[in-house]
Design a protein around this motif. Sequence first.
Motif, PDB file in Angstrom:
ATOM      1  N   ARG A  10     -11.435 -44.395 -24.732  1.00  0.00           N
ATOM      2  CA  ARG A  10     -11.390 -43.138 -23.965  1.00  0.00           C
ATOM      3  C   ARG A  10     -12.777 -42.776 -23.432  1.00  0.00           C
ATOM      4  NH1 ARG A  10      -8.425 -41.250 -28.322  1.00  0.00           N
ATOM      5  NH2 ARG A  10     -10.192 -39.951 -28.891  1.00  0.00           N
ATOM      6  N   TYR A  11     -13.786 -42.930 -24.276  1.00  0.00           N
ATOM      7  CA  TYR A  11     -15.170 -42.647 -23.881  1.00  0.00           C
ATOM      8  C   TYR A  11     -15.560 -43.487 -22.664  1.00  0.00           C
ATOM      9  CZ  TYR A  11     -20.283 -43.126 -24.235  1.00  0.00           C
ATOM     10  OH  TYR A  11     -21.637 -43.197 -23.964  1.00  0.00           O
ATOM     11  N   ILE A  12     -15.261 -44.775 -22.706  1.00  0.00           N
ATOM     12  CA  ILE A  12     -15.606 -45.661 -21.588  1.00  0.00           C
ATOM     13  C   ILE A  12     -14.809 -45.293 -20.342  1.00  0.00           C
ATOM     14  CG2 ILE A  12     -15.443 -48.060 -20.771  1.00  0.00           C
ATOM     15  CD1 ILE A  12     -16.305 -48.893 -23.634  1.00  0.00           C
ATOM     16  N   ALA A  13     -13.534 -44.979 -20.495  1.00  0.00           N
ATOM     17  CA  ALA A  13     -12.721 -44.564 -19.346  1.00  0.00           C
ATOM     18  C   ALA A  13     -13.287 -43.282 -18.728  1.00  0.00           C
ATOM     19  CB  ALA A  13     -11.265 -44.365 -19.756  1.00  0.00           C
ATOM     20  N   ASP A  14     -13.681 -42.315 -19.571  1.00  0.00           N
ATOM     21  CA  ASP A  14     -14.277 -41.067 -19.070  1.00  0.00           C
ATOM     22  C   ASP A  14     -15.594 -41.351 -18.358  1.00  0.00           C
ATOM     23  OD1 ASP A  14     -12.170 -39.624 -20.185  1.00  0.00           O
ATOM     24  OD2 ASP A  14     -13.295 -39.119 -22.006  1.00  0.00           O
ATOM     25  N   PHE A  15     -16.409 -42.237 -18.935  1.00  0.00           N
ATOM     26  CA  PHE A  15     -17.683 -42.606 -18.316  1.00  0.00           C
ATOM     27  C   PHE A  15     -17.434 -43.252 -16.955  1.00  0.00           C
ATOM     28  CE2 PHE A  15     -21.262 -45.258 -17.323  1.00  0.00           C
ATOM     29  CZ  PHE A  15     -22.352 -44.497 -17.680  1.00  0.00           C
ATOM     30  N   ASN A  16     -16.502 -44.194 -16.898  1.00  0.00           N
ATOM     31  CA  ASN A  16     -16.217 -44.888 -15.634  1.00  0.00           C
ATOM     32  C   ASN A  16     -15.732 -43.933 -14.549  1.00  0.00           C
ATOM     33  OD1 ASN A  16     -17.012 -47.376 -16.645  1.00  0.00           O
ATOM     34  ND2 ASN A  16     -14.941 -48.052 -17.106  1.00  0.00           N
ATOM     35  N   ARG A  17     -15.033 -42.883 -14.929  1.00  0.00           N
ATOM     36  CA  ARG A  17     -14.560 -41.875 -13.962  1.00  0.00           C
ATOM     37  C   ARG A  17     -15.658 -40.888 -13.574  1.00  0.00           C
ATOM     38  NH1 ARG A  17     -10.595 -41.185 -17.512  1.00  0.00           N
ATOM     39  NH2 ARG A  17     -11.283 -39.082 -17.988  1.00  0.00           N
ATOM     40  N   GLY A  18     -16.764 -40.903 -14.310  1.00  0.00           N
ATOM     41  CA  GLY A  18     -17.837 -39.943 -14.043  1.00  0.00           C
ATOM     42  C   GLY A  18     -17.550 -38.563 -14.594  1.00  0.00           C
ATOM     43  N   ASP A  19     -16.670 -38.481 -15.587  1.00  0.00           N
ATOM     44  CA  ASP A  19     -16.309 -37.203 -16.196  1.00  0.00           C
ATOM     45  C   ASP A  19     -17.300 -36.890 -17.318  1.00  0.00           C
ATOM     46  OD1 ASP A  19     -15.156 -35.020 -17.465  1.00  0.00           O
ATOM     47  OD2 ASP A  19     -13.116 -35.832 -17.368  1.00  0.00           O
ATOM     48  N   SER A  20     -18.440 -36.333 -16.929  1.00  0.00           N
ATOM     49  CA  SER A  20     -19.514 -36.126 -17.901  1.00  0.00           C
ATOM     50  C   SER A  20     -19.125 -35.155 -19.016  1.00  0.00           C
ATOM     51  CB  SER A  20     -20.798 -35.674 -17.214  1.00  0.00           C
ATOM     52  OG  SER A  20     -20.590 -34.495 -16.482  1.00  0.00           O
ATOM     53  N   ALA A  21     -18.327 -34.150 -18.719  1.00  0.00           N
ATOM     54  CA  ALA A  21     -17.906 -33.219 -19.773  1.00  0.00           C
ATOM     55  C   ALA A  21     -17.075 -33.949 -20.828  1.00  0.00           C
ATOM     56  CB  ALA A  21     -17.119 -32.059 -19.177  1.00  0.00           C
ATOM     57  N   ALA A  22     -16.200 -34.846 -20.383  1.00  0.00           N
ATOM     58  CA  ALA A  22     -15.342 -35.577 -21.319  1.00  0.00           C
ATOM     59  C   ALA A  22     -16.138 -36.588 -22.141  1.00  0.00           C
ATOM     60  CB  ALA A  22     -14.204 -36.272 -20.573  1.00  0.00           C
ATOM     61  N   TYR A  23     -17.002 -37.391 -21.491  1.00  0.00           N
ATOM     62  CA  TYR A  23     -17.714 -38.378 -22.302  1.00  0.00           C
ATOM     63  C   TYR A  23     -18.786 -37.724 -23.166  1.00  0.00           C
ATOM     64  CZ  TYR A  23     -21.609 -39.140 -18.864  1.00  0.00           C
ATOM     65  OH  TYR A  23     -22.682 -39.019 -18.026  1.00  0.00           O
ATOM     66  N   ALA A  24     -19.380 -36.615 -22.705  1.00  0.00           N
ATOM     67  CA  ALA A  24     -20.380 -35.918 -23.520  1.00  0.00           C
ATOM     68  C   ALA A  24     -19.767 -35.305 -24.770  1.00  0.00           C
ATOM     69  CB  ALA A  24     -21.072 -34.848 -22.694  1.00  0.00           C
ATOM     70  N   ALA A  46     -29.742 -34.760 -22.435  1.00  0.00           N
ATOM     71  CA  ALA A  46     -30.619 -35.771 -21.822  1.00  0.00           C
ATOM     72  C   ALA A  46     -29.822 -36.970 -21.334  1.00  0.00           C
ATOM     73  CB  ALA A  46     -31.688 -36.227 -22.817  1.00  0.00           C
ATOM     74  N   ILE A  47     -28.823 -37.378 -22.101  1.00  0.00           N
ATOM     75  CA  ILE A  47     -27.993 -38.523 -21.707  1.00  0.00           C
ATOM     76  C   ILE A  47     -27.180 -38.180 -20.459  1.00  0.00           C
ATOM     77  CG2 ILE A  47     -26.088 -40.037 -22.396  1.00  0.00           C
ATOM     78  CD1 ILE A  47     -27.143 -39.689 -25.316  1.00  0.00           C
ATOM     79  N   VAL A  48     -26.542 -37.030 -20.473  1.00  0.00           N
ATOM     80  CA  VAL A  48     -25.730 -36.614 -19.322  1.00  0.00           C
ATOM     81  C   VAL A  48     -26.606 -36.471 -18.079  1.00  0.00           C
ATOM     82  CG1 VAL A  48     -24.319 -34.748 -18.367  1.00  0.00           C
ATOM     83  CG2 VAL A  48     -23.889 -35.580 -20.687  1.00  0.00           C
ATOM     84  N   ALA A  49     -27.784 -35.871 -18.220  1.00  0.00           N
ATOM     85  CA  ALA A  49     -28.681 -35.702 -17.069  1.00  0.00           C
ATOM     86  C   ALA A  49     -29.110 -37.051 -16.510  1.00  0.00           C
ATOM     87  CB  ALA A  49     -29.905 -34.871 -17.471  1.00  0.00           C
ATOM     88  N   PHE A  50     -29.444 -37.987 -17.392  1.00  0.00           N
ATOM     89  CA  PHE A  50     -29.872 -39.312 -16.948  1.00  0.00           C
ATOM     90  C   PHE A  50     -28.768 -40.004 -16.153  1.00  0.00           C
ATOM     91  CE2 PHE A  50     -29.900 -43.912 -17.614  1.00  0.00           C
ATOM     92  CZ  PHE A  50     -31.132 -44.241 -17.072  1.00  0.00           C
ATOM     93  N   TYR A  51     -27.565 -40.050 -16.698  1.00  0.00           N
ATOM     94  CA  TYR A  51     -26.481 -40.757 -16.014  1.00  0.00           C
ATOM     95  C   TYR A  51     -25.989 -40.008 -14.780  1.00  0.00           C
ATOM     96  CZ  TYR A  51     -26.495 -44.434 -19.411  1.00  0.00           C
ATOM     97  OH  TYR A  51     -26.884 -45.503 -20.179  1.00  0.00           O
ATOM     98  N   SER A  52     -26.048 -38.688 -14.789  1.00  0.00           N
ATOM     99  CA  SER A  52     -25.670 -37.928 -13.595  1.00  0.00           C
ATOM    100  C   SER A  52     -26.626 -38.238 -12.453  1.00  0.00           C
ATOM    101  CB  SER A  52     -25.670 -36.431 -13.894  1.00  0.00           C
ATOM    102  OG  SER A  52     -24.639 -36.118 -14.814  1.00  0.00           O
TER     103      SER A  52
END
Length: 136
Positions: A10-24, A46-52
Amino acid sequence: MSGLAEMLRRYIADFNRGDSAAYAACYAPDVVLINGSGRELRGRDAIVAFYSEFRGQADRTIELRAVIEGEGVIAAALRSRFVAKVDGVELGGTSLKAGDAYELQSMALYELANGLFRSIRATTIESRVVRQEAQS
């Protein structure tokens, strides 16, 4: 499939969709991530900001190839593909032009506390650059 492997999927699927709230939501507040290039990011924000910010430069898709679970830990074999959106994206010691791809195989160790990732450490196994002109 057990709960930890499903959480990772689920984490990877959320990341691939760019759903930062879900993967964070999978991160402990004080999570530490060390990516395959050795960059260390501390804390969920910091992680969310970097990937965003990075998503403005390149698209990344992660594929989960294999997963092994232990007590409070997940080891995963991953395949990632980055596609540069702009010229000058630096990945793996090379500069990509818009349309170029960077592909890598990696291993990652996810350590959990209270059901959240508290540490993510990745290492790159192999990588390659695919230039846009070579893809045509």
